[in-house]
Design a protein around this motif. Structure first.
Motif, PDB file in Angstrom:
ATOM      1  N   LEU A  29     -82.133 -89.808   0.412  1.00 62.94           N
ATOM      2  CA  LEU A  29     -81.935 -89.898   1.854  1.00 62.94           C
ATOM      3  C   LEU A  29     -80.639 -90.621   2.210  1.00 62.94           C
ATOM      4  CD1 LEU A  29     -85.552 -90.830   2.955  1.00 62.94           C
ATOM      5  CD2 LEU A  29     -84.465 -88.608   3.081  1.00 62.94           C
ATOM      6  N   ARG A 155     -78.366 -81.003   5.579  1.00 67.45           N
ATOM      7  CA  ARG A 155     -78.091 -82.131   6.457  1.00 67.45           C
ATOM      8  C   ARG A 155     -76.863 -81.930   7.318  1.00 67.45           C
ATOM      9  NH1 ARG A 155     -79.235 -88.184   4.460  1.00 67.45           N
ATOM     10  NH2 ARG A 155     -79.219 -88.940   6.574  1.00 67.45           N
ATOM     11  N   GLU A 165     -84.919 -87.222  21.183  1.00 66.15           N
ATOM     12  CA  GLU A 165     -84.323 -88.553  21.006  1.00 66.15           C
ATOM     13  C   GLU A 165     -85.004 -89.364  19.894  1.00 66.15           C
ATOM     14  OE1 GLU A 165     -81.630 -91.326  21.295  1.00 66.15           O
ATOM     15  OE2 GLU A 165     -81.495 -89.473  22.480  1.00 66.15           O
ATOM     16  N   CYS A 166     -86.344 -89.400  19.921  1.00 70.40           N
ATOM     17  CA  CYS A 166     -87.035 -90.262  18.963  1.00 70.40           C
ATOM     18  C   CYS A 166     -87.015 -89.690  17.546  1.00 70.40           C
ATOM     19  CB  CYS A 166     -88.470 -90.536  19.415  1.00 70.40           C
ATOM     20  SG  CYS A 166     -89.468 -89.059  19.538  1.00 70.40           S
ATOM     21  N   PHE A 167     -86.669 -88.399  17.415  1.00 69.81           N
ATOM     22  CA  PHE A 167     -86.611 -87.799  16.088  1.00 69.81           C
ATOM     23  C   PHE A 167     -85.227 -87.918  15.465  1.00 69.81           C
ATOM     24  CE2 PHE A 167     -90.689 -85.737  16.659  1.00 69.81           C
ATOM     25  CZ  PHE A 167     -91.126 -85.589  15.366  1.00 69.81           C
ATOM     26  N   LYS A 168     -84.238 -88.374  16.239  1.00 69.83           N
ATOM     27  CA  LYS A 168     -82.867 -88.405  15.734  1.00 69.83           C
ATOM     28  C   LYS A 168     -82.737 -89.344  14.550  1.00 69.83           C
ATOM     29  CE  LYS A 168     -79.968 -86.607  19.274  1.00 69.83           C
ATOM     30  NZ  LYS A 168     -79.802 -86.812  20.690  1.00 69.83           N
ATOM     31  N   GLY A 169     -81.895 -88.959  13.592  1.00 72.63           N
ATOM     32  CA  GLY A 169     -81.671 -89.801  12.429  1.00 72.63           C
ATOM     33  C   GLY A 169     -82.669 -89.497  11.339  1.00 72.63           C
ATOM     34  N   MET A 170     -83.380 -90.553  10.894  1.00 69.29           N
ATOM     35  CA  MET A 170     -84.238 -90.390   9.722  1.00 69.29           C
ATOM     36  C   MET A 170     -85.422 -89.443   9.917  1.00 69.29           C
ATOM     37  SD  MET A 170     -84.075 -90.993   6.692  1.00 69.29           S
ATOM     38  CE  MET A 170     -82.609 -91.975   6.680  1.00 69.29           C
ATOM     39  N   PRO A 171     -86.156 -89.513  11.056  1.00 72.36           N
ATOM     40  CA  PRO A 171     -87.341 -88.643  11.157  1.00 72.36           C
ATOM     41  C   PRO A 171     -87.032 -87.161  10.978  1.00 72.36           C
ATOM     42  CG  PRO A 171     -87.392 -90.280  12.878  1.00 72.36           C
ATOM     43  CD  PRO A 171     -86.070 -90.411  12.214  1.00 72.36           C
ATOM     44  N   LEU A 174     -86.412 -86.279   7.445  1.00 71.91           N
ATOM     45  CA  LEU A 174     -87.619 -86.180   6.623  1.00 71.91           C
ATOM     46  C   LEU A 174     -88.344 -84.863   6.869  1.00 71.91           C
ATOM     47  CD1 LEU A 174     -88.794 -89.845   6.921  1.00 71.91           C
ATOM     48  CD2 LEU A 174     -88.477 -88.651   4.787  1.00 71.91           C
ATOM     49  N   VAL A 175     -88.364 -84.428   8.123  1.00 77.16           N
ATOM     50  CA  VAL A 175     -89.015 -83.154   8.421  1.00 77.16           C
ATOM     51  C   VAL A 175     -88.275 -82.017   7.717  1.00 77.16           C
ATOM     52  CG1 VAL A 175     -89.614 -81.542  10.256  1.00 77.16           C
ATOM     53  CG2 VAL A 175     -89.957 -83.971  10.608  1.00 77.16           C
ATOM     54  N   ALA A 177     -86.565 -82.354   4.947  1.00 78.33           N
ATOM     55  CA  ALA A 177     -86.891 -82.506   3.530  1.00 78.33           C
ATOM     56  C   ALA A 177     -88.229 -81.849   3.229  1.00 78.33           C
ATOM     57  CB  ALA A 177     -86.933 -83.981   3.151  1.00 78.33           C
TER      58      ALA A 177
END
Lengths: 196, 227
Positions: A29, A155, A165-171, A174-175, A177
């Motif tokens: 990651l 990526r 907004e709340c999914f930005k970045g790592m979440p 992961l989805v 992935a």
């Protein structure tokens, strides 16, 4: 020979260390933002896995097991790997500076990479002999490289996507992935079918 | 009051798994069921508390330059103890966790807490920090394990849930489900904590390897991110 190919292919595709066994998730990651970095990390991991297996397998088989010290496995392996990585770094810096320049930055991070410790322990648990252990390490390393490289491509696209907004970045990473992992599940039956 | 704060901050505000994004490997690998998730959480918590206490007690004796190898030896020692206890008293769980039990050694949470907390604080504070972080880790794992087991297998801790069982989606207990549930949980935590921005990316600040790793590399990376 056929047995070795089966070990290699199943390590690369079916039991992929990152996408199926969840080993080495942190570098997967963390360093998969650009494909050249991802490949550099992957190559370093292959290299360290091979060196670590070449060192830990004889230690377990000829030193720990005959003396009834098998329970020291965890402590000895992590110390051997940490020392080895330091040694390899010093060696590369002195004798092959070009290689050190491209791989050097990744080496210290690999000391605490669970994929490397995992592969050395798994080789012992699966009761592989020395050649089989080396092949399985190579396969795991290649699988790691493949996953890193593929995911760096995914990526790239993800950076431009319009995620909530709340999914930005790592979440959202992961989805993504998770979806790449579904793709790798498709390799599930391939080994039995191809080599049966 | 301050002590209570140290104890509680690991559970929600600085939850090691869902907010600091540390220890992702065991969080994904051992959460196929509630029982294995709980076992992993308890084992890691035990190691975390013991290593925090010992490292805090030795913090003046360990030379600064070789501190990371020293921490690894202390942690590896406790991991071996936990492994042997588990093999002796809970052989089923030992088989279930397999290699991931030995891999507690390289769990970022434990090394990270040693580096970020135990080496700067007293024994009691470090023990409380270990308990809090361990609890946060265990709770996050059990939560993930519950979601995956209920949706994926239609059971909870082995108890069959007859209402859900026929509709079980087995991919949730397989590898992709782990990534999916983890991603959604982090998104949920981001949503709840929005305003107080949590660090969404794996950054050098939260990485226990930062001290080991080439500083220039981190700095250039940080610069690139700022651009």
């Amino acid at each position: 020979m056929k047995e070795l190919i089966v070990i290699l292919m199943s390590a690369v595709l079916v039991d992929n260390y990152v996408l199926n066994k969840f080993l080495g998730i942190c570098p997967f990651l963390g360093v998969s933002k650009k494909s050249d970095q991802a490949v550099g990390m992957g190559v370093s991991v292959i290299f360290v896995m091979l060196v670590a297996t070449a060192a830990t397998w004889p230690i377990q088989t000829y030193l720990l097991n005959p003396n009834g010290l098998g329970y020291l496995q965890t402590i000895v392996f992590i110390l051997v790997i940490a020392a080895l990585v330091q040694f390899v770094e010093i060696f590369l810096k002195k004798f092959i500076p070009a290689l050190h320049k491209s791989l050097g930055v990744y080496l210290p991070l690999i000391t605490t990479n669970c994929a490397v410790l995992g592969v050395t322990i798994n080789n012992i648990t699966d009761e592989y002999n020395f050649i089989q252990s080396m092949v399985s390490s190579l396969g795991c390393g290649l699988g790691f490289l493949l996953a890193m490289w593929l995911f760096a491509g995914v990526r790239n696209r993800l950076e431009e996507s319009d995620a909530p907004e709340c999914f930005k970045g790592m979440p959202i990473t992961l989805v993504a992935a998770s979806i790449v992992s579904v793709a790798f599940m498709g390799f599930g039956g391939i080994i039995d079918k191809l080599f049966a | 009051m301050k002590k209570l704060g140290i104890l509680l901050k690991g559970i929600i505000k600085e939850n090691p798994v869902l907010v600091l994004l540390l220890g992702t490997c065991p969080a994904l690998a051992t959460t196929t069921g509630v029982i294995s998730a709980l076992a992993m959480g308890v084992a890691a918590t035990a190691v975390l508390i013991c290593s925090n206490i010992v490292i805090s007690a030795l913090r003046k004796a360990i030379p600064d330059k070789v501190r990371i190898p020293c921490y690894i030896v202390v942690i590896a020692g406790f991991v071996s103890v936990v492994q042997m206890l588990m093999q002796a008293y809970f052989p089923d769980l030992y088989d279930m966790l397999g290699v991931y039990l030995a891999l507690i050694v390289v769990n970022c949470i434990i090394l990270g807490r040693a580096e970020m907390f135990a080496r700067k604080n007293g024994i009691i504070d470090s023990a409380l920090d270990g308990i809090g972080m361990g609890l946060g880790f265990t709770l996050a794992l059990v939560l993930m394990g519950s979601i995956r087991e209920v949706i994926g297998a239609g059971t909870w801790a082995g108890i069959e849930l007859t209402a859900i069982k026929p509709y079980a989606v087995s991919i949730m207990t397989a590898a992709p489900g782990g990534f999916l549930v983890f991603g959604c949980l982090i998104a949920l935590v981001n949503k709840v904590l929005s305003g107080k921005k949590a660090n969404k990316e794996l950054s050098c600040a939260g990485c226990p390897n930062a001290a080991l790793c080439n500083k220039e590399n981190c700095e250039t990376e940080a610069k690139e991110e700022n651009k």
